[in-house]
Design a protein around this motif. Structure first.
Motif, PDB file in Angstrom:
ATOM      1  N   ASP A  46      99.178  16.147  35.163  1.00  0.00           N
ATOM      2  CA  ASP A  46      98.979  16.076  36.771  1.00  0.00           C
ATOM      3  C   ASP A  46     100.070  15.716  37.491  1.00  0.00           C
ATOM      4  OD1 ASP A  46      95.990  16.131  36.135  1.00  0.00           O
ATOM      5  OD2 ASP A  46      96.210  14.005  35.642  1.00  0.00           O
ATOM      6  N   LEU A  47     101.247  15.839  36.951  1.00  0.00           N
ATOM      7  CA  LEU A  47     102.420  15.421  37.675  1.00  0.00           C
ATOM      8  C   LEU A  47     103.433  16.599  37.534  1.00  0.00           C
ATOM      9  CD1 LEU A  47     102.729  11.765  37.211  1.00  0.00           C
ATOM     10  CD2 LEU A  47     101.694  12.852  39.010  1.00  0.00           C
ATOM     11  N   VAL A  48     104.516  16.615  38.384  1.00  0.00           N
ATOM     12  CA  VAL A  48     105.684  17.625  38.439  1.00  0.00           C
ATOM     13  C   VAL A  48     106.771  16.761  38.828  1.00  0.00           C
ATOM     14  CG1 VAL A  48     105.334  18.680  40.448  1.00  0.00           C
ATOM     15  CG2 VAL A  48     106.562  19.723  38.925  1.00  0.00           C
ATOM     16  N   VAL A  49     108.141  17.148  38.155  1.00  0.00           N
ATOM     17  CA  VAL A  49     109.309  16.332  38.534  1.00  0.00           C
ATOM     18  C   VAL A  49     110.100  17.323  39.194  1.00  0.00           C
ATOM     19  CG1 VAL A  49     111.220  15.141  37.738  1.00  0.00           C
ATOM     20  CG2 VAL A  49     108.936  14.678  36.695  1.00  0.00           C
ATOM     21  N   ARG A  50     110.799  17.075  40.266  1.00  0.00           N
ATOM     22  CA  ARG A  50     111.627  18.082  41.060  1.00  0.00           C
ATOM     23  C   ARG A  50     112.936  17.274  41.170  1.00  0.00           C
ATOM     24  NH1 ARG A  50     110.432  19.366  46.232  1.00  0.00           N
ATOM     25  NH2 ARG A  50     110.847  21.254  46.140  1.00  0.00           N
ATOM     26  N   VAL A  83     104.617  11.135  44.865  1.00  0.00           N
ATOM     27  CA  VAL A  83     103.550  10.004  44.101  1.00  0.00           C
ATOM     28  C   VAL A  83     104.936   8.851  43.620  1.00  0.00           C
ATOM     29  CG1 VAL A  83     101.719  11.004  43.478  1.00  0.00           C
ATOM     30  CG2 VAL A  83     103.698  10.973  41.843  1.00  0.00           C
ATOM     31  N   ALA A  84     106.195   9.469  43.630  1.00  0.00           N
ATOM     32  CA  ALA A  84     107.256   8.381  43.309  1.00  0.00           C
ATOM     33  C   ALA A  84     108.633   8.942  43.574  1.00  0.00           C
ATOM     34  CB  ALA A  84     107.177   8.108  41.592  1.00  0.00           C
ATOM     35  N   ALA A  85     109.771   8.066  43.842  1.00  0.00           N
ATOM     36  CA  ALA A  85     111.114   8.514  44.283  1.00  0.00           C
ATOM     37  C   ALA A  85     112.071   7.857  43.170  1.00  0.00           C
ATOM     38  CB  ALA A  85     111.131   7.950  45.642  1.00  0.00           C
ATOM     39  N   GLY A  86     112.508   8.903  42.719  1.00  0.00           N
ATOM     40  CA  GLY A  86     113.437   8.429  41.427  1.00  0.00           C
ATOM     41  C   GLY A  86     114.807   8.306  42.134  1.00  0.00           C
ATOM     42  N   GLU A  87     115.516   7.573  41.475  1.00  0.00           N
ATOM     43  CA  GLU A  87     117.275   7.107  41.786  1.00  0.00           C
ATOM     44  C   GLU A  87     118.178   7.932  40.806  1.00  0.00           C
ATOM     45  OE1 GLU A  87     118.107   6.004  44.452  1.00  0.00           O
ATOM     46  OE2 GLU A  87     115.848   5.314  45.393  1.00  0.00           O
ATOM     47  N   PRO A  88     119.329   8.037  41.110  1.00  0.00           N
ATOM     48  CA  PRO A  88     120.375   8.497  39.950  1.00  0.00           C
ATOM     49  C   PRO A  88     120.441   7.547  39.152  1.00  0.00           C
ATOM     50  CG  PRO A  88     121.289   8.267  42.376  1.00  0.00           C
ATOM     51  CD  PRO A  88     119.918   7.754  42.489  1.00  0.00           C
ATOM     52  N   ALA A  89     120.406   8.238  37.612  1.00  0.00           N
ATOM     53  CA  ALA A  89     120.516   7.435  36.471  1.00  0.00           C
ATOM     54  C   ALA A  89     120.712   8.607  35.336  1.00  0.00           C
ATOM     55  CB  ALA A  89     119.224   6.523  36.458  1.00  0.00           C
ATOM     56  N   ALA A  90     121.112   7.921  34.081  1.00  0.00           N
ATOM     57  CA  ALA A  90     121.034   8.554  33.186  1.00  0.00           C
ATOM     58  C   ALA A  90     122.122   9.767  33.254  1.00  0.00           C
ATOM     59  CB  ALA A  90     119.638   9.312  32.603  1.00  0.00           C
ATOM     60  N   GLY A  91     123.250   9.687  34.018  1.00  0.00           N
ATOM     61  CA  GLY A  91     124.159  10.643  34.160  1.00  0.00           C
ATOM     62  C   GLY A  91     123.712  11.687  35.189  1.00  0.00           C
ATOM     63  N   TYR A  92     122.669  11.619  35.820  1.00  0.00           N
ATOM     64  CA  TYR A  92     122.197  12.500  36.904  1.00  0.00           C
ATOM     65  C   TYR A  92     122.372  11.796  38.233  1.00  0.00           C
ATOM     66  CZ  TYR A  92     119.326  15.453  39.994  1.00  0.00           C
ATOM     67  OH  TYR A  92     119.010  16.303  40.894  1.00  0.00           O
ATOM     68  N   PRO A  93     123.277  12.328  38.944  1.00  0.00           N
ATOM     69  CA  PRO A  93     123.775  11.495  40.315  1.00  0.00           C
ATOM     70  C   PRO A  93     122.908  11.709  41.530  1.00  0.00           C
ATOM     71  CG  PRO A  93     124.941  13.748  40.221  1.00  0.00           C
ATOM     72  CD  PRO A  93     123.910  13.595  38.901  1.00  0.00           C
ATOM     73  N   LEU A  94     121.790  12.000  41.453  1.00  0.00           N
ATOM     74  CA  LEU A  94     121.080  12.666  42.958  1.00  0.00           C
ATOM     75  C   LEU A  94     119.859  11.683  42.666  1.00  0.00           C
ATOM     76  CD1 LEU A  94     121.766  16.380  43.381  1.00  0.00           C
ATOM     77  CD2 LEU A  94     123.159  14.332  44.275  1.00  0.00           C
ATOM     78  N   ARG A  95     119.057  11.587  44.011  1.00  0.00           N
ATOM     79  CA  ARG A  95     117.292  11.321  44.192  1.00  0.00           C
ATOM     80  C   ARG A  95     116.438  12.457  43.586  1.00  0.00           C
ATOM     81  NH1 ARG A  95     117.288   8.510  49.718  1.00  0.00           N
ATOM     82  NH2 ARG A  95     114.999   8.005  49.145  1.00  0.00           N
ATOM     83  N   TRP A  96     115.466  12.065  43.352  1.00  0.00           N
ATOM     84  CA  TRP A  96     114.677  13.262  42.873  1.00  0.00           C
ATOM     85  C   TRP A  96     113.290  12.527  43.077  1.00  0.00           C
ATOM     86  CZ3 TRP A  96     111.804  11.296  38.352  1.00  0.00           C
ATOM     87  CH2 TRP A  96     112.346   9.977  37.572  1.00  0.00           C
ATOM     88  N   THR A  97     112.276  13.375  42.778  1.00  0.00           N
ATOM     89  CA  THR A  97     110.784  13.010  43.322  1.00  0.00           C
ATOM     90  C   THR A  97     109.900  13.492  41.815  1.00  0.00           C
ATOM     91  OG1 THR A  97     110.433  15.125  44.258  1.00  0.00           O
ATOM     92  CG2 THR A  97     111.215  13.367  45.569  1.00  0.00           C
ATOM     93  N   VAL A  98     108.691  12.722  41.855  1.00  0.00           N
ATOM     94  CA  VAL A  98     107.744  13.116  41.229  1.00  0.00           C
ATOM     95  C   VAL A  98     106.458  13.337  42.111  1.00  0.00           C
ATOM     96  CG1 VAL A  98     105.951  12.305  39.277  1.00  0.00           C
ATOM     97  CG2 VAL A  98     108.282  11.343  39.373  1.00  0.00           C
ATOM     98  N   GLN A  99     105.890  14.666  41.997  1.00  0.00           N
ATOM     99  CA  GLN A  99     104.654  15.110  42.870  1.00  0.00           C
ATOM    100  C   GLN A  99     103.699  15.574  42.026  1.00  0.00           C
ATOM    101  OE1 GLN A  99     106.349  18.124  45.214  1.00  0.00           O
ATOM    102  NE2 GLN A  99     107.799  16.776  46.171  1.00  0.00           N
ATOM    103  N   THR A 100     102.456  15.530  42.604  1.00  0.00           N
ATOM    104  CA  THR A 100     101.390  15.727  42.314  1.00  0.00           C
ATOM    105  C   THR A 100     101.288  17.399  41.803  1.00  0.00           C
ATOM    106  OG1 THR A 100     100.437  16.010  44.350  1.00  0.00           O
ATOM    107  CG2 THR A 100      99.768  14.110  43.253  1.00  0.00           C
ATOM    108  N   TRP A 101     100.835  17.830  40.667  1.00  0.00           N
ATOM    109  CA  TRP A 101     100.673  19.066  40.162  1.00  0.00           C
ATOM    110  C   TRP A 101      99.443  19.859  40.683  1.00  0.00           C
ATOM    111  CZ3 TRP A 101     103.929  22.499  37.302  1.00  0.00           C
ATOM    112  CH2 TRP A 101     102.894  23.737  37.149  1.00  0.00           C
ATOM    113  N   ILE A 102      99.811  20.904  41.397  1.00  0.00           N
ATOM    114  CA  ILE A 102      98.595  21.764  41.932  1.00  0.00           C
ATOM    115  C   ILE A 102      98.465  23.178  41.144  1.00  0.00           C
ATOM    116  CG2 ILE A 102      97.434  23.040  43.774  1.00  0.00           C
ATOM    117  CD1 ILE A 102      98.953  20.984  45.442  1.00  0.00           C
TER     118      ILE A 102
END
Length: 281
Positions: A46-50, A83-102
């Motif tokens: 049900d989700l997708v990470v961008r 549905v969620a806003a990710g922060e930089p971590a694990a060597g990845y330096p940018l913000r990212w998102t979790v969204q609903t999958w269609i």
């Protein structure tokens, strides 16, 4: 595809999710066909990470997180919810998102099950966007006057003559438009259709803002065949000057995209070739 692109794979995404959103940590992560600006990974059913591919597009996440929740209630067509806003971590330096999958597939101009119905759906979406009236609107990514387009656009046009120069000249001939809210990036890869060929979702709202209403006409040439193109125009009651600007914008985008993505994103380059043909018919 780009200089300075980050190495992003399913393992990195799994680590980011497990660290920041442990409730989803056990869900499978599978890479899906992504866009030119973002890598995409399905998370469970049900989700997708961008995740932005480069720092140059890192502002897209911020723009979507601000505007998408306000835009969704105003639009007739589904779009993924953040549905969620990710922060930089694990060597990845940018913000990212979790969204609903269609569920859906990106439409292909040569394989449209219902081009007339799709034209009506797209016109309905564009019409709703033009009615939006939200305060503190940003400037749309491609929203400025054609005459003010960057040197890349002008150089791409200058390399060609004949019909290409004529299309660009016609786009420049009209008066500057009154700005409206526009999606700004109605490319086939940002659309999903169902098995019936009708519009199921619109994706990627990073380019939204106030701009030339012709920005949202590019889909007439990058996707719709001529009869459906006419239906789309009639449904929006587009005047000649705005139509000419839309055609010029679609052509300019394609002329720049074709050499840039020819070897790194073949499907995007193929659509650019299609758009050049369609806009110079």
């Amino acid at each position: 595809m780009h200089d300075g692109e980050f190495a992003i794979d399913a393992g990195l995404v799994a680590d980011l999710v497990a660290e920041q959103f442990p409730a989803w940590g056990a869900l499978p992560v599978v890479e899906v066909s992504g866009g030119t600006s973002n890598a995409m990974f399905r998370l469970g059913d049900d989700l997708v990470v961008r995740l932005p591919r480069t720092r140059r597009t890192s502002g897209d996440v911020v723009a979507e997180q601000r505007w998408l929740p306000q835009l969704i209630p105003l639009l007739p067509t589904p779009t993924p919810r953040i549905v969620a806003a990710g922060e930089p971590a694990a060597g990845y330096p940018l913000r990212w998102t979790v969204q609903t999958w269609i569920e859906g597939t990106a439409p292909h101009p040569d394989r449209l099950a219902d081009p007339i119905g799709l034209a009506h759906d797209l016109a309905n979406f564009v019409r709703a966007f033009r009615r939006i009236d939200l305060p503190d609107a940003p400037t749309a990514h491609r929203g400025g006057p054609l005459a003010d387009q960057d040197n890349g656009d002008r150089r791409a046009i200058a390399q060609h003559g004949g019909e290409i120069a004529d299309v660009w000249g016609a786009g420049l001939a009209g008066p500057d438009p009154d700005p409206t809210w526009v999606h700004g990036d109605l490319m086939p890869g940002n659309l999903l259709v169902g098995p019936d060929g009708r519009l199921r979702a619109v994706l990627d709202f990073a380019a939204v803002g106030l701009g030339d209403p012709a920005c949202d006409l590019i889909v007439a040439w990058n996707l719709l065949p001529a009869p459906a193109r006419d239906v789309f125009r009639d449904a929006l009651d587009v005047d000649d000057a705005t139509w000419a600007r839309g055609r010029a914008r679609a052509l300019a985008i394609a002329l720049i995209a074709l050499p840039y993505y020819r070897h790194t994103h073949p499907s995007f380059a193929a659509n650019a070739e299609h758009t050049i043909r369609a806009s110079t018919e």
